[in-house]
Write a protein that holds these residues in place. Structure first.
Motif, mmCIF file in Angstrom:
data_model
loop_
_atom_site.group_PDB
_atom_site.id
_atom_site.type_symbol
_atom_site.label_atom_id
_atom_site.label_comp_id
_atom_site.label_asym_id
_atom_site.label_seq_id
_atom_site.Cartn_x
_atom_site.Cartn_y
_atom_site.Cartn_z
ATOM 1 N N UNK A 121 0.812 -1.214 0.000
ATOM 2 C CA UNK A 121 0.000 0.000 0.000
ATOM 3 C C UNK A 121 0.848 1.267 0.000
ATOM 4 N N UNK A 122 2.173 1.127 0.033
ATOM 5 C CA UNK A 122 3.052 2.285 -0.025
ATOM 6 C C UNK A 122 3.457 2.838 1.313
ATOM 7 N N UNK A 123 3.245 2.082 2.398
ATOM 8 C CA UNK A 123 3.578 2.582 3.729
ATOM 9 C C UNK A 123 4.918 2.136 4.257
ATOM 10 N N UNK A 124 5.537 1.137 3.632
ATOM 11 C CA UNK A 124 6.856 0.645 4.017
ATOM 12 C C UNK A 124 7.652 0.354 2.747
ATOM 13 N N UNK A 125 8.967 0.166 2.852
ATOM 14 C CA UNK A 125 9.770 -0.120 1.658
ATOM 15 C C UNK A 125 9.162 -1.236 0.820
ATOM 16 N N UNK A 126 9.132 -1.037 -0.491
ATOM 17 C CA UNK A 126 8.409 -1.946 -1.385
ATOM 18 C C UNK A 126 8.946 -3.372 -1.360
ATOM 19 N N UNK A 127 10.215 -3.552 -1.005
ATOM 20 C CA UNK A 127 10.773 -4.905 -1.018
ATOM 21 C C UNK A 127 10.057 -5.827 -0.031
ATOM 22 N N UNK A 128 9.467 -5.266 1.036
ATOM 23 C CA UNK A 128 8.770 -6.095 2.019
ATOM 24 C C UNK A 128 7.452 -6.642 1.494
ATOM 25 N N UNK A 129 6.944 -6.053 0.423
ATOM 26 C CA UNK A 129 5.676 -6.507 -0.127
ATOM 27 C C UNK A 129 5.810 -7.490 -1.270
ATOM 28 N N UNK A 130 7.031 -7.748 -1.690
ATOM 29 C CA UNK A 130 7.232 -8.636 -2.829
ATOM 30 C C UNK A 130 6.912 -10.079 -2.463
ATOM 31 N N UNK A 131 6.234 -10.793 -3.381
ATOM 32 C CA UNK A 131 5.843 -12.182 -3.175
ATOM 33 C C UNK A 131 6.376 -13.031 -4.331
ATOM 34 N N UNK A 132 7.529 -13.680 -4.153
ATOM 35 C CA UNK A 132 8.052 -14.545 -5.212
ATOM 36 C C UNK A 132 7.078 -15.653 -5.577
ATOM 37 N N UNK A 133 6.312 -16.100 -4.569
ATOM 38 C CA UNK A 133 5.221 -17.056 -4.782
ATOM 39 C C UNK A 133 3.950 -16.420 -4.269
ATOM 40 N N UNK A 134 2.798 -16.675 -4.913
ATOM 41 C CA UNK A 134 1.533 -16.087 -4.463
ATOM 42 C C UNK A 134 1.263 -16.377 -2.986
ATOM 43 N N UNK A 135 1.009 -15.330 -2.230
ATOM 44 C CA UNK A 135 0.678 -15.490 -0.825
ATOM 45 C C UNK A 135 1.860 -15.707 0.088
ATOM 46 N N UNK A 136 3.090 -15.555 -0.411
ATOM 47 C CA UNK A 136 4.292 -15.782 0.401
ATOM 48 C C UNK A 136 5.182 -14.542 0.376
ATOM 49 N N UNK A 137 4.964 -13.577 1.284
ATOM 50 C CA UNK A 137 5.833 -12.389 1.354
ATOM 51 C C UNK A 137 7.147 -12.761 2.030
ATOM 52 N N UNK A 138 8.060 -13.314 1.277
ATOM 53 C CA UNK A 138 9.262 -13.942 1.825
ATOM 54 C C UNK A 138 10.084 -12.988 2.683
ATOM 55 N N UNK A 139 10.349 -11.788 2.177
ATOM 56 C CA UNK A 139 11.194 -10.872 2.933
ATOM 57 C C UNK A 139 10.524 -10.411 4.230
ATOM 58 N N UNK A 140 9.206 -10.253 4.218
ATOM 59 C CA UNK A 140 8.487 -9.889 5.439
ATOM 60 C C UNK A 140 8.593 -11.004 6.473
ATOM 61 N N UNK A 141 8.487 -12.244 6.008
ATOM 62 C CA UNK A 141 8.606 -13.386 6.905
ATOM 63 C C UNK A 141 10.012 -13.470 7.486
ATOM 64 N N UNK A 142 11.016 -13.325 6.622
ATOM 65 C CA UNK A 142 12.400 -13.449 7.072
ATOM 66 C C UNK A 142 12.808 -12.301 7.995
ATOM 67 N N UNK A 143 12.334 -11.080 7.715
ATOM 68 C CA UNK A 143 12.660 -9.952 8.582
ATOM 69 C C UNK A 143 12.069 -10.167 9.975
ATOM 70 N N UNK A 144 10.806 -10.570 10.034
ATOM 71 C CA UNK A 144 10.165 -10.819 11.325
ATOM 72 C C UNK A 144 10.908 -11.907 12.093
ATOM 73 N N UNK A 145 11.272 -12.977 11.402
ATOM 74 C CA UNK A 145 11.969 -14.083 12.050
ATOM 75 C C UNK A 145 13.336 -13.648 12.565
ATOM 76 N N UNK A 146 14.051 -12.854 11.775
ATOM 77 C CA UNK A 146 15.374 -12.377 12.187
ATOM 78 C C UNK A 146 15.278 -11.470 13.419
ATOM 79 N N UNK A 147 14.290 -10.559 13.433
ATOM 80 C CA UNK A 147 14.105 -9.672 14.581
ATOM 81 C C UNK A 147 13.766 -10.486 15.828
#
Length: 480
Positions: free
Chosen positions: A325-351
């Motif tokens: 929606x344009x509220x955070x860096x666009x890379x967090x919204x990318x989905x290499x597979x439908x329904x799988x926001x990989x970078x969002x998942x990995x960032x949350x897990x790393x934190x």
């Protein structure tokens, strides 16, 4: 601006990842029914709150939380962007910077909740194997790391897969609670419940103070009531989000009140206050023996495991949907597979991994973390309520009834801020100050001004509060 280019249906939801009302209700119930219901008897008694104060407090909480649930249902139907979730409500009501902070605060609250769950899982195991201790030993930290990345692997398979597992786990973890309810009804003794109805014999203080103390606990118990709104973009029908929110709230409220009041009619308040969490295990053991404690302990592990999954789902979707929606860096919204926001998942897990190690060295208690998690949700709740109240007052649908329940929701959100206290509000400002950095990064990425008009004053206020909190932490003047 959305980066999602997959085919969409006429409602704007992308094909292949849509959730029905059952799955959405599972998200709401799975988010709310975690550890709180298993520890509610001791937490309320230690507040302290006598049985009479419990009746008053649950009535107030029921009204406030019902108003909040109806507010989210109203927003799910009447907001300018019914698929935008908390970020969309804040953006349409107050602008881009407050919207990013609301989403950021929601994400912080969610992963803090996950941290508390990881600590509690291994603290519960520590009741049977000393090596796990209080949930912050090195063995527990290593075990938590395995659990954390195992869940990440599940999420990377797809949001729909994880949601289906959540529905199954939600059903499974309700079984021990239902067993307690059946046993509790048979064991309930009115004489025990009324022996010191208002706490006068123990001199517990005014009923108002008792009610205020117990409400601090209910904030954590009801976190997740907005869970279905995060997945609005994936709902099969617009109305499913509102129905799931209200249905999930009604079920959880009924369970919490029943467990709390039945326990107060089995053991006296001092007896409940002396129990070790999960205190529900001690109550059931007092009635049926050791097997009751084992059943509740197993139920707690299943419950927390399911809640952890639900909140991991929320964490990933909060980041991804906000980025699209344009509220955070666009890379967090990318989905290499439908329904799988990989970078969002990995960032949350790393934190979370970093936070888990921090909890080991800090010896952070479960109770401290859940209070911070609850504090981070108070601003998103207030902003959503204010936006809904403005919509209702301007004739956005629902008539006078909508004005009433959105007004009650707003007052209740303000009350929760007061109940939370200044210390946690100041600590929240530290996290929000980091959110300002994320907002600046996003706006520069888009080539837009970082702050506009009154947002400058708001940002300055957050920075000042964060500085105040930092000084207080360094000097010992701020205790959380």
């Amino acid at each position: 601006m959305s980066t999602d280019t997959r085919p969409a249906d006429r409602t704007g939801r992308t094909d292949g990842t849509r959730l029905g009302v059952v799955a959405l209700t599972g998200v709401v119930v799975g988010s709310m029914v975690g550890a709180g219901i298993f520890s509610i008897p001791q937490n309320m008694a230690a507040g302290p709150a006598a049985p009479g104060a419990l009746l008053v407090g649950w009535a107030v909480t029921g009204v406030g939380m019902l108003a909040l649930a109806l507010t989210f249902q109203f927003l799910g139907r009447r907001a300018a962007d019914t698929h935008g979730g908390l970020y969309g409500y804040a953006r349409d009501g107050f602008g881009p910077m407050p919207a990013t902070l609301v989403a950021w605060g929601y994400w912080i609250s969610a992963w803090l909740g996950d941290l508390a769950y990881l600590v509690l899982i291994f603290s519960t195991l520590g009741l049977f194997w000393e090596v796990f201790g209080d949930g912050t030993t090195w063995v527990s930290t290593l075990g938590g790391t395995v659990v954390l990345w195992g869940y990440a692997a599940l999420l990377l398979r797809g949001v729909r897969d994880a949601s289906a597992v959540n529905v199954v786990v939600t059903v499974a973890k309700l079984v021990p609670i239902l067993v307690f309810l059946v046993v509790g009804v048979m064991a309930f003794d009115p004489a025990v419940f009324t022996v010191d109805l208002w706490g006068r014999q123990e001199d517990l203080g005014p009923v108002f103070d008792q009610v205020r103390a117990m409400m601090l606990v209910t904030v954590w118990a009801f976190l997740g009531i907005e869970g279905a709104t995060v997945f609005a973009r994936r709902a099969r029908r617009d109305g499913d989000v509102g129905r799931a929110t209200v249905m999930g709230f009604a079920l959880v409220l009924t369970l919490l009140v029943a467990v709390n009041l039945l326990a107060a009619g089995i053991l006296t308040r001092p007896e409940l206050a002396d129990l070790q969490d999960p205190s529900l295990a001690g109550v059931l053991e007092a009635v049926v023996g050791r097997w009751g404690a084992v059943l509740i302990s197993v139920g707690l592990l299943v419950s927390v495991g399911g809640a952890f999954l639900a909140w991991q789902l929320l964490c990933a979707e909060i980041l991804a949907s906000t980025a699209r929606a344009g509220g955070l860096p666009r890379m967090l919204g990318e989905e290499p597979r439908p329904g799988v926001p990989r970078r969002a998942i990995l960032l949350t897990t790393a934190v979370l991994q970093v936070a888990l190690v921090w909890a080991h060295f800090r010896g952070a208690a479960y109770y401290d973390v859940i209070l911070m998690s609850g504090s981070m949700m108070l601003v998103p709740y207030l902003v959503s309520s204010l936006y809904a109240l403005r919509l209702a007052a301007r004739g956005g649908g629902g008539g006078g009834t909508a004005v009433v329940f959105t007004g009650v929701s707003t007052v209740y959100a303000l009350w929760l801020l007061y109940a939370g206290g200044l210390s946690y509000l100041l600590m929240s400002s530290v996290f929000y100050a980091v959110g300002l950095v994320a907002h600046a990064w996003t706006r520069r990425e888009q080539g837009r001004p970082v702050l506009r008009g009154w947002e400058v004053a708001l940002a300055a206020g957050i920075v000042v509060a964060a500085g105040w909190a930092a000084v207080g932490l360094l000097t010992g003047g701020l205790q959380v």
